[in-house]
Design a protein around this motif. Structure first.
Motif, PDB file in Angstrom:
ATOM      1  N   PHE A 189       0.827  -1.211   0.000  1.00  0.00           N
ATOM      2  CA  PHE A 189       0.000   0.000   0.000  1.00  0.00           C
ATOM      3  C   PHE A 189       0.859   1.258   0.000  1.00  0.00           C
ATOM      4  O   PHE A 189       0.527   2.252  -0.669  1.00  0.00           O
ATOM      5  CB  PHE A 189      -0.931   0.002   1.219  1.00  0.00           C
ATOM      6  N   SER A 190       1.962   1.239   0.722  1.00  0.00           N
ATOM      7  CA  SER A 190       2.837   2.414   0.770  1.00  0.00           C
ATOM      8  C   SER A 190       3.505   2.663  -0.575  1.00  0.00           C
ATOM      9  O   SER A 190       3.626   3.813  -1.013  1.00  0.00           O
ATOM     10  CB  SER A 190       3.899   2.218   1.851  1.00  0.00           C
ATOM     11  N   ALA A 191       3.921   1.596  -1.248  1.00  0.00           N
ATOM     12  CA  ALA A 191       4.551   1.762  -2.559  1.00  0.00           C
ATOM     13  C   ALA A 191       3.569   2.324  -3.577  1.00  0.00           C
ATOM     14  O   ALA A 191       3.899   3.248  -4.342  1.00  0.00           O
ATOM     15  CB  ALA A 191       5.108   0.418  -3.039  1.00  0.00           C
ATOM     16  N   VAL A 192       2.354   1.794  -3.589  1.00  0.00           N
ATOM     17  CA  VAL A 192       1.334   2.319  -4.511  1.00  0.00           C
ATOM     18  C   VAL A 192       0.990   3.756  -4.161  1.00  0.00           C
ATOM     19  O   VAL A 192       0.775   4.601  -5.044  1.00  0.00           O
ATOM     20  CB  VAL A 192       0.087   1.427  -4.485  1.00  0.00           C
ATOM     21  N   LEU A 193       0.953   4.084  -2.869  1.00  0.00           N
ATOM     22  CA  LEU A 193       0.649   5.452  -2.439  1.00  0.00           C
ATOM     23  C   LEU A 193       1.724   6.425  -2.928  1.00  0.00           C
ATOM     24  O   LEU A 193       1.402   7.511  -3.440  1.00  0.00           O
ATOM     25  CB  LEU A 193       0.536   5.488  -0.918  1.00  0.00           C
ATOM     26  N   LEU A 194       2.980   6.056  -2.771  1.00  0.00           N
ATOM     27  CA  LEU A 194       4.059   6.944  -3.226  1.00  0.00           C
ATOM     28  C   LEU A 194       4.050   7.108  -4.744  1.00  0.00           C
ATOM     29  O   LEU A 194       4.255   8.220  -5.259  1.00  0.00           O
ATOM     30  CB  LEU A 194       5.406   6.391  -2.760  1.00  0.00           C
ATOM     31  N   PHE A 195       3.793   6.017  -5.458  1.00  0.00           N
ATOM     32  CA  PHE A 195       3.753   6.111  -6.921  1.00  0.00           C
ATOM     33  C   PHE A 195       2.599   6.992  -7.391  1.00  0.00           C
ATOM     34  O   PHE A 195       2.772   7.863  -8.261  1.00  0.00           O
ATOM     35  CB  PHE A 195       3.622   4.709  -7.520  1.00  0.00           C
ATOM     36  N   SER A 196       1.414   6.794  -6.817  1.00  0.00           N
ATOM     37  CA  SER A 196       0.255   7.594  -7.238  1.00  0.00           C
ATOM     38  C   SER A 196       0.419   9.059  -6.838  1.00  0.00           C
ATOM     39  O   SER A 196       0.021   9.958  -7.588  1.00  0.00           O
ATOM     40  CB  SER A 196      -1.024   7.019  -6.625  1.00  0.00           C
ATOM     41  N   ALA A 197       1.023   9.322  -5.675  1.00  0.00           N
ATOM     42  CA  ALA A 197       1.271  10.713  -5.269  1.00  0.00           C
ATOM     43  C   ALA A 197       2.266  11.384  -6.213  1.00  0.00           C
ATOM     44  O   ALA A 197       2.129  12.575  -6.540  1.00  0.00           O
ATOM     45  CB  ALA A 197       1.774  10.756  -3.833  1.00  0.00           C
ATOM     46  N   PHE A 198       3.260  10.624  -6.658  1.00  0.00           N
ATOM     47  CA  PHE A 198       4.224  11.181  -7.623  1.00  0.00           C
ATOM     48  C   PHE A 198       3.552  11.457  -8.967  1.00  0.00           C
ATOM     49  O   PHE A 198       3.846  12.472  -9.617  1.00  0.00           O
ATOM     50  CB  PHE A 198       5.391  10.201  -7.798  1.00  0.00           C
ATOM     51  N   ARG A 199       2.633  10.588  -9.373  1.00  0.00           N
ATOM     52  CA  ARG A 199       1.937  10.788 -10.645  1.00  0.00           C
ATOM     53  C   ARG A 199       0.944  11.951 -10.583  1.00  0.00           C
ATOM     54  O   ARG A 199       0.596  12.513 -11.615  1.00  0.00           O
ATOM     55  CB  ARG A 199       1.214   9.507 -11.039  1.00  0.00           C
ATOM     56  N   VAL A 200       0.514  12.310  -9.385  1.00  0.00           N
ATOM     57  CA  VAL A 200      -0.404  13.456  -9.262  1.00  0.00           C
ATOM     58  C   VAL A 200       0.262  14.731  -9.757  1.00  0.00           C
ATOM     59  O   VAL A 200      -0.369  15.564 -10.430  1.00  0.00           O
ATOM     60  CB  VAL A 200      -0.872  13.603  -7.798  1.00  0.00           C
ATOM     61  N   ILE A 201       1.545  14.890  -9.454  1.00  0.00           N
ATOM     62  CA  ILE A 201       2.237  16.129  -9.826  1.00  0.00           C
ATOM     63  C   ILE A 201       2.968  16.010 -11.155  1.00  0.00           C
ATOM     64  O   ILE A 201       3.485  17.013 -11.664  1.00  0.00           O
ATOM     65  CB  ILE A 201       3.233  16.532  -8.725  1.00  0.00           C
ATOM     66  N   THR A 202       3.027  14.828 -11.723  1.00  0.00           N
ATOM     67  CA  THR A 202       3.733  14.657 -12.998  1.00  0.00           C
ATOM     68  C   THR A 202       2.800  14.336 -14.161  1.00  0.00           C
ATOM     69  O   THR A 202       3.243  14.386 -15.312  1.00  0.00           O
ATOM     70  CB  THR A 202       4.784  13.543 -12.882  1.00  0.00           C
ATOM     71  N   ALA A 203       1.544  14.000 -13.887  1.00  0.00           N
ATOM     72  CA  ALA A 203       0.613  13.673 -14.972  1.00  0.00           C
ATOM     73  C   ALA A 203       0.302  14.930 -15.782  1.00  0.00           C
ATOM     74  O   ALA A 203       0.053  16.006 -15.222  1.00  0.00           O
ATOM     75  CB  ALA A 203      -0.674  13.074 -14.411  1.00  0.00           C
ATOM     76  N   ARG A 204       0.319  14.796 -17.093  1.00  0.00           N
ATOM     77  CA  ARG A 204       0.056  15.943 -17.966  1.00  0.00           C
ATOM     78  C   ARG A 204      -1.430  16.242 -18.087  1.00  0.00           C
ATOM     79  O   ARG A 204      -1.822  17.397 -18.257  1.00  0.00           O
ATOM     80  CB  ARG A 204       0.648  15.675 -19.350  1.00  0.00           C
ATOM     81  N   ASN A 205      -2.239  15.211 -18.018  1.00  0.00           N
ATOM     82  CA  ASN A 205      -3.680  15.410 -18.118  1.00  0.00           C
ATOM     83  C   ASN A 205      -4.250  15.692 -16.732  1.00  0.00           C
ATOM     84  O   ASN A 205      -4.024  14.912 -15.800  1.00  0.00           O
ATOM     85  CB  ASN A 205      -4.333  14.140 -18.698  1.00  0.00           C
ATOM     86  N   PRO A 206      -4.979  16.801 -16.540  1.00  0.00           N
ATOM     87  CA  PRO A 206      -5.539  17.101 -15.207  1.00  0.00           C
ATOM     88  C   PRO A 206      -6.500  16.034 -14.709  1.00  0.00           C
ATOM     89  O   PRO A 206      -6.561  15.772 -13.500  1.00  0.00           O
ATOM     90  CB  PRO A 206      -6.234  18.451 -15.410  1.00  0.00           C
TER      91      PRO A 206
END
Length: 219
Positions: free
Chosen positions: A11-28
């Motif tokens: 759960f922590s690994a998925v949380l860190l990955f998704s949090a990183f994608r929140v600020i790097t995703a190009r599509n809002p």
């Protein structure tokens, strides 16, 4: 490593990955969806820590209400991604300094380690029978006994904020049409429709048409 520890790391690994994608995703829209996934993983971590009330509250309040509202707002707005990225490199040094500062503070806390405490027992002895303790029940007792006045103050502040938001959004505008609901309820049928009496129509005779044609010809 037991199952609980394995689930915590997953759960922590998925949380860190998704949090990183929140600020790097190009599509809002994709960023909002990744943020929803982040909240879900945080709720699962809280569930492993036996904070069931906080876990369910996070899902219901943030995922079920706030993030759905954000998602609809982002989808309804015509966001120009190029204009958003226009000042990225201009503000990048300040953002990098703040990010490094937060990372150093978190490292200082984590490197200090955590004190290992015994897990509280979920059973309490009442007489000769063992009674199971409810986490949500105990939290509710604590909130509405020891922290009753802060809860009431927070509720009053939220009520004032809600009334202020309604008052700001319901201002009367000149370019909008508004009909009072009380006037609609009190209206009667005679106010909506007016009947005018008119003479009955008569069939036109052929002789009248001939006379009218002759008169036009003479003119």
């Amino acid at each position: 490593m037991d199952v609980k520890s394995g689930l915590f790391y997953v759960f922590s690994a998925v949380l860190l990955f998704s949090a990183f994608r929140v600020i790097t995703a190009r599509n809002p829209v994709h960023a909002v969806l990744f943020l929803v996934l982040t909240f879900f993983q945080a709720a699962m971590v809280w569930m492993l820590l036996k904070a069931e009330f906080l876990s369910i509250a996070l899902v219901l309040v943030y995922v079920g209400a706030v993030m759905v509202l954000f998602l609809f707002v982002v989808m309804m707005m015509d966001i120009n991604v190029d204009s958003i990225r226009h000042g990225f490199w201009k503000n990048f040094p300040l953002a990098a300094v703040v990010g490094v500062l937060i990372a150093l503070e978190m490292a200082a806390v984590l490197m200090g380690g955590f004190r290992v405490i015994e897990e509280p027992h979920a059973l309490a002895v009442a007489g000769n029978a063992a009674v199971e303790i409810s986490n949500s029940k105990e939290l509710g007792k604590l909130l509405y006994t020891q922290y009753l006045y802060p809860i009431e103050v927070a509720a009053a502040i939220l009520l004032v904020a809600m009334i202020a938001a309604i008052a700001l959004t319901l201002r009367q505008r000149k370019d909008s049409k508004y009909v009072s609901p009380s006037d609609q309820v009190r209206v009667k049928s005679k106010d909506r429709m007016v009947v005018h009496k008119m003479a009955a129509t008569k069939p036109t005779l052929v002789e009248d048409l001939t006379n009218a044609t002759d008169a036009e010809t003479k003119v």
